[in-house]
Design a protein around this motif. Structure first.
Motif, PDB file in Angstrom:
ATOM      1  N   GLN A 135       0.825  -1.208   0.000  1.00 50.13           N
ATOM      2  CA  GLN A 135       0.000   0.000   0.000  1.00 50.13           C
ATOM      3  C   GLN A 135       0.863   1.264   0.000  1.00 50.13           C
ATOM      4  OE1 GLN A 135      -3.315  -0.380  -0.513  1.00 50.13           O
ATOM      5  NE2 GLN A 135      -2.720  -2.554  -0.585  1.00 50.13           N
ATOM      6  N   ASN A 136       0.298   2.359  -0.493  1.00 43.56           N
ATOM      7  CA  ASN A 136       1.051   3.609  -0.598  1.00 43.56           C
ATOM      8  C   ASN A 136       1.132   4.362   0.723  1.00 43.56           C
ATOM      9  OD1 ASN A 136       1.540   3.354  -3.407  1.00 43.56           O
ATOM     10  ND2 ASN A 136      -0.490   4.154  -3.879  1.00 43.56           N
ATOM     11  N   GLU A 137       0.097   4.275   1.548  1.00 42.10           N
ATOM     12  CA  GLU A 137       0.060   5.059   2.770  1.00 42.10           C
ATOM     13  C   GLU A 137       0.866   4.382   3.895  1.00 42.10           C
ATOM     14  OE1 GLU A 137      -3.692   2.460   2.847  1.00 42.10           O
ATOM     15  OE2 GLU A 137      -2.506   3.578   1.375  1.00 42.10           O
ATOM     16  N   PRO A 138       1.309   5.149   4.891  1.00 41.44           N
ATOM     17  CA  PRO A 138       1.995   4.545   6.042  1.00 41.44           C
ATOM     18  C   PRO A 138       1.078   3.567   6.775  1.00 41.44           C
ATOM     19  CG  PRO A 138       2.298   6.927   6.015  1.00 41.44           C
ATOM     20  CD  PRO A 138       1.252   6.618   4.986  1.00 41.44           C
ATOM     21  N   LEU A 139       1.629   2.413   7.152  1.00 42.27           N
ATOM     22  CA  LEU A 139       0.862   1.416   7.897  1.00 42.27           C
ATOM     23  C   LEU A 139       1.727   0.820   8.998  1.00 42.27           C
ATOM     24  CD1 LEU A 139      -1.019  -0.582   5.085  1.00 42.27           C
ATOM     25  CD2 LEU A 139      -2.007   1.081   6.680  1.00 42.27           C
ATOM     26  N   TRP A 140       1.109   0.575  10.145  1.00 46.34           N
ATOM     27  CA  TRP A 140       1.762  -0.135  11.248  1.00 46.34           C
ATOM     28  C   TRP A 140       1.112  -1.517  11.309  1.00 46.34           C
ATOM     29  CZ3 TRP A 140       5.672   2.306  14.011  1.00 46.34           C
ATOM     30  CH2 TRP A 140       6.246   1.548  15.042  1.00 46.34           C
ATOM     31  N   ILE A 141       1.859  -2.541  10.883  1.00 45.38           N
ATOM     32  CA  ILE A 141       1.302  -3.870  10.644  1.00 45.38           C
ATOM     33  C   ILE A 141       1.518  -4.756  11.858  1.00 45.38           C
ATOM     34  CG2 ILE A 141       1.390  -5.876   9.118  1.00 45.38           C
ATOM     35  CD1 ILE A 141       2.622  -3.877   6.996  1.00 45.38           C
ATOM     36  N   VAL A 142       0.447  -5.337  12.392  1.00 46.62           N
ATOM     37  CA  VAL A 142       0.510  -6.165  13.598  1.00 46.62           C
ATOM     38  C   VAL A 142      -0.175  -7.501  13.332  1.00 46.62           C
ATOM     39  CG1 VAL A 142       0.614  -4.185  15.152  1.00 46.62           C
ATOM     40  CG2 VAL A 142      -1.604  -5.114  14.503  1.00 46.62           C
ATOM     41  N   PHE A 143       0.019  -8.431  14.276  1.00 50.09           N
ATOM     42  CA  PHE A 143      -0.463  -9.801  14.117  1.00 50.09           C
ATOM     43  C   PHE A 143      -1.246 -10.193  15.367  1.00 50.09           C
ATOM     44  CE2 PHE A 143       3.360  -9.046  11.767  1.00 50.09           C
ATOM     45  CZ  PHE A 143       3.162  -9.658  10.548  1.00 50.09           C
ATOM     46  N   PRO A 144      -2.502 -10.635  15.210  1.00 49.91           N
ATOM     47  CA  PRO A 144      -3.320 -10.963  16.379  1.00 49.91           C
ATOM     48  C   PRO A 144      -3.001 -12.321  16.985  1.00 49.91           C
ATOM     49  CG  PRO A 144      -4.568 -11.386  14.394  1.00 49.91           C
ATOM     50  CD  PRO A 144      -3.249 -10.797  13.950  1.00 49.91           C
ATOM     51  N   SER A 145      -2.261 -13.156  16.246  1.00 52.00           N
ATOM     52  CA  SER A 145      -1.976 -14.503  16.740  1.00 52.00           C
ATOM     53  C   SER A 145      -0.719 -15.036  16.059  1.00 52.00           C
ATOM     54  CB  SER A 145      -3.159 -15.446  16.444  1.00 52.00           C
ATOM     55  OG  SER A 145      -3.384 -15.539  15.041  1.00 52.00           O
ATOM     56  N   ASN A 146      -0.226 -16.160  16.551  1.00 46.87           N
ATOM     57  CA  ASN A 146       0.926 -16.812  15.928  1.00 46.87           C
ATOM     58  C   ASN A 146       0.579 -17.238  14.504  1.00 46.87           C
ATOM     59  OD1 ASN A 146       1.967 -16.549  18.487  1.00 46.87           O
ATOM     60  ND2 ASN A 146       1.777 -18.710  18.999  1.00 46.87           N
ATOM     61  N   MET A 147       1.534 -17.095  13.614  1.00 46.22           N
ATOM     62  CA  MET A 147       1.278 -17.557  12.252  1.00 46.22           C
ATOM     63  C   MET A 147       2.573 -17.789  11.502  1.00 46.22           C
ATOM     64  SD  MET A 147      -0.281 -14.160  10.307  1.00 46.22           S
ATOM     65  CE  MET A 147      -1.704 -14.106  11.397  1.00 46.22           C
ATOM     66  N   MET A 148       2.479 -18.701  10.530  1.00 43.62           N
ATOM     67  CA  MET A 148       3.571 -18.970   9.619  1.00 43.62           C
ATOM     68  C   MET A 148       3.134 -18.536   8.233  1.00 43.62           C
ATOM     69  SD  MET A 148       4.697 -21.208   7.057  1.00 43.62           S
ATOM     70  CE  MET A 148       3.989 -22.838   7.290  1.00 43.62           C
ATOM     71  N   ILE A 149       3.879 -17.607   7.635  1.00 42.20           N
ATOM     72  CA  ILE A 149       3.551 -17.073   6.315  1.00 42.20           C
ATOM     73  C   ILE A 149       4.557 -17.637   5.326  1.00 42.20           C
ATOM     74  CG2 ILE A 149       3.319 -14.995   4.915  1.00 42.20           C
ATOM     75  CD1 ILE A 149       2.623 -13.509   7.533  1.00 42.20           C
ATOM     76  N   LYS A 150       4.091 -18.548   4.509  1.00 43.42           N
ATOM     77  CA  LYS A 150       4.948 -19.181   3.504  1.00 43.42           C
ATOM     78  C   LYS A 150       4.762 -18.449   2.185  1.00 43.42           C
ATOM     79  CE  LYS A 150       6.179 -23.680   1.544  1.00 43.42           C
ATOM     80  NZ  LYS A 150       5.866 -25.129   1.498  1.00 43.42           N
ATOM     81  N   LEU A 151       5.768 -17.663   1.817  1.00 44.71           N
ATOM     82  CA  LEU A 151       5.666 -16.805   0.647  1.00 44.71           C
ATOM     83  C   LEU A 151       5.754 -17.605  -0.639  1.00 44.71           C
ATOM     84  CD1 LEU A 151       8.027 -13.921   1.810  1.00 44.71           C
ATOM     85  CD2 LEU A 151       5.524 -13.948   1.894  1.00 44.71           C
ATOM     86  N   SER A 152       4.945 -17.206  -1.613  1.00 42.74           N
ATOM     87  CA  SER A 152       5.026 -17.803  -2.939  1.00 42.74           C
ATOM     88  C   SER A 152       6.086 -17.111  -3.788  1.00 42.74           C
ATOM     89  CB  SER A 152       3.665 -17.719  -3.639  1.00 42.74           C
ATOM     90  OG  SER A 152       3.238 -16.364  -3.742  1.00 42.74           O
ATOM     91  N   GLN A 153       6.286 -15.791  -3.554  1.00 36.01           N
ATOM     92  CA  GLN A 153       7.272 -14.986  -4.280  1.00 36.01           C
ATOM     93  C   GLN A 153       7.828 -13.926  -3.335  1.00 36.01           C
ATOM     94  OE1 GLN A 153       8.308 -15.643  -7.358  1.00 36.01           O
ATOM     95  NE2 GLN A 153       6.799 -17.262  -7.737  1.00 36.01           N
ATOM     96  N   GLU A 154       8.780 -13.137  -3.833  1.00 39.52           N
ATOM     97  CA  GLU A 154       9.341 -12.055  -3.029  1.00 39.52           C
ATOM     98  C   GLU A 154       8.231 -11.189  -2.435  1.00 39.52           C
ATOM     99  OE1 GLU A 154      13.023  -9.969  -4.875  1.00 39.52           O
ATOM    100  OE2 GLU A 154      11.876 -10.832  -6.530  1.00 39.52           O
TER     101      GLU A 154
END
Length: 470
Positions: A135-154
């Protein structure tokens, strides 16, 4: 003739715009480089000494509220606020060193990652991490729970973003991992990053308005490319295909602090090549990190620029700790270097592919470092006292102080290694340079939990029956 020359120039610019390397070659202005790097190094020491003095002057007890004090100025800045979960953006005011202007998503809205999937790199779903970082605007990104994010690409970031993993156990793995390219103001905090492998030869979105074709990536954990004002703090990194953290192509204004790095060969590269002049303005602070087990080399490997390595704990290397070429300035202060048992690998430093006649004038300085198990640092440069006068530390730090400064390195509240729960070490193959692979053991874990539950139920039922009989 003028028209012909103009057309050739415009054509070259147009062609170069399709290539990241070509675009970087046009960026010769070195935006963001601090005019007085020694003053920045001096300010780091002033803040460390002030934090240590506060810790030593006050009794560490719950009564006087000083139990949060560690002597680490970054941690003391935000952890001493008992209501920090409701004041998360205060973190942006705590960075020190060359990345001091990295504000991340401060002042922006909070974005909660509710979906750990990464199925579509061109049209990511709202709620995913990929949707947030483009996104273009400033964001403070947080996580509500444990998670594993397996990326498909960069995972290609846009500017003014903070990833804040405090309060959750967040793992980022898979294709390409994190890419910061031609952007500014990014904070990455309290995240596990590991088992990153090459990806690409496909389209990937970098903003709401743009996506483009990406060639194969190197497989870095975090790749900083032509970017500035970057802060990487309290992350745990290991087992990637190429570097854990690489910064190249005129990147500057970077602080790498409080991280745990382990199980890797070529740990950190700073600078694209010896001949790439924009990297002369690269300025990086490396502070309070723990360089842990099964590391081989590049902690970091520097080309050009000014690199301040301060109050880190180097507990293992196989080849060397700090290396470089292309005449970088390396200011090593208050670190603890523990040499390996190999008698041929005791030297902390390595001048890569350079004759002594050339490197003897490079400004490499060790000051207040603790050298253990035969470790030695080969300094160089003329008029060192003048060159480093402003960065001179008040007192060399003791081994105990280094332990306090680095005691919380890595992801907070979790094991320092990235071999947790759903992750297991595989057989030695070429999946990564460290001979490790990752496997998803969630189904196995679920089976074990179900078996345990059934066993517990059976025992409880048996005990109840015996009680009735008796």
């Amino acid at each position: 003739m003028l028209l012909q020359t103009t057309c050739i120039f415009l054509l070259s610019v147009l062609l170069s715009s399709f290539s990241p390397l070509g675009t970087a070659m046009l960026n010769l202005t070195l935006p963001g480089a601090h005019p007085d790097p020694e003053a920045v190094a001096h300010e780091v020491h002033r803040k460390v000494n002030a934090s240590i003095a506060r810790r030593e002057m006050l009794s560490v007890s719950e009564k006087d509220g000083s139990s949060c004090l560690t002597g680490n100025p970054i941690d003391d800045c935000w952890k001493c606020d008992p209501d920090w979960p409701n004041n998360r953006q205060r973190l942006a005011d705590c960075v020190i060193g060359f990345g001091q202007y990295a504000k991340g998503g401060k002042g922006g809205e909070f974005y909660v990652v509710t979906d750990s999937s990464d199925d579509d790199p061109v049209n990511p779903k709202p709620g995913t991490l990929r949707y947030a970082v483009i996104q273009n605007e400033p964001l403070w990104i947080v996580f509500p729970s444990n998670m594993m994010i397996k990326l498909s690409q960069e995972l290609i970031f846009n500017s003014y973003k903070t990833i804040d993993g405090r309060g959750a156990d967040v793992h980022i793995v898979g294709g390409g991992c994190i890419t910061l390219q031609f952007i500014s103001n990014v904070i990455i905090h309290n995240i596990h990053i590991h088992h990153c492998h090459p990806s690409g030869n496909t389209n990937v979105r970098s903003s709401p308005e743009h996506y483009g074709f990406r060639t194969e990536s190197d497989g870095d954990g975090i790749s900083i490319f032509g970017s500035k004002d970057i802060w990487i703090d309290h992350c745990t990194l290991s087992r990637c295909k190429d570097g854990l953290i690489d910064a190249v192509m005129g990147s500057t204004g970077i602080t790498i602090s409080n991280n745990m790095l382990s199980h890797h060969n070529e740990v950190m590269l700073l600078g694209h090549s010896d001949d790439y002049l924009p990297d002369s303005g690269m300025q990086v602070t490396i502070a309070f990190n723990h360089f842990g087990e099964k590391l081989v080399q590049r902690m970091p490997r520097c080309r050009r620029g000014y690199i301040h390595v301060v109050n880190n704990d180097f507990t293992e290397w196989e080849m060397y700790a700090i290396g470089g070429s292309g005449e970088p300035t390396i200011n090593s202060q208050g670190n603890r270097y523990m040499a390996p048992e190999n008698p041929f690998a005791k030297e902390v430093t390595k001048r890569v592919d350079t004759q002594q006649s050339k490197w003897k004038g490079w400004n490499w300085r060790s000051e207040g470092d603790i050298l253990l198990n035969g470790a030695f640092f080969v300094a160089s440069g003329e008029e060192l006292e003048v060159k480093y006068e402003k960065a001179y530390s008040v007192q060399p730090k003791s081994a105990d102080r280094i332990s306090f400064l680095t005691m919380s390195a890595g992801v907070l509240g979790n094991a320092r290694d990235n071999n947790l729960g759903m992750w297991s070490r595989g057989p030695a193959d070429d999946t990564t340079e460290s001979g490790m692979e990752y496997t998803d053991d969630m189904s196995t874990t679920a089976t074990m939990l179900l078996s345990s539950f059934l066993l517990l139920f059976f025992l409880s039922y048996t005990i109840l029956r015996l009680t009735v009989i008796l």
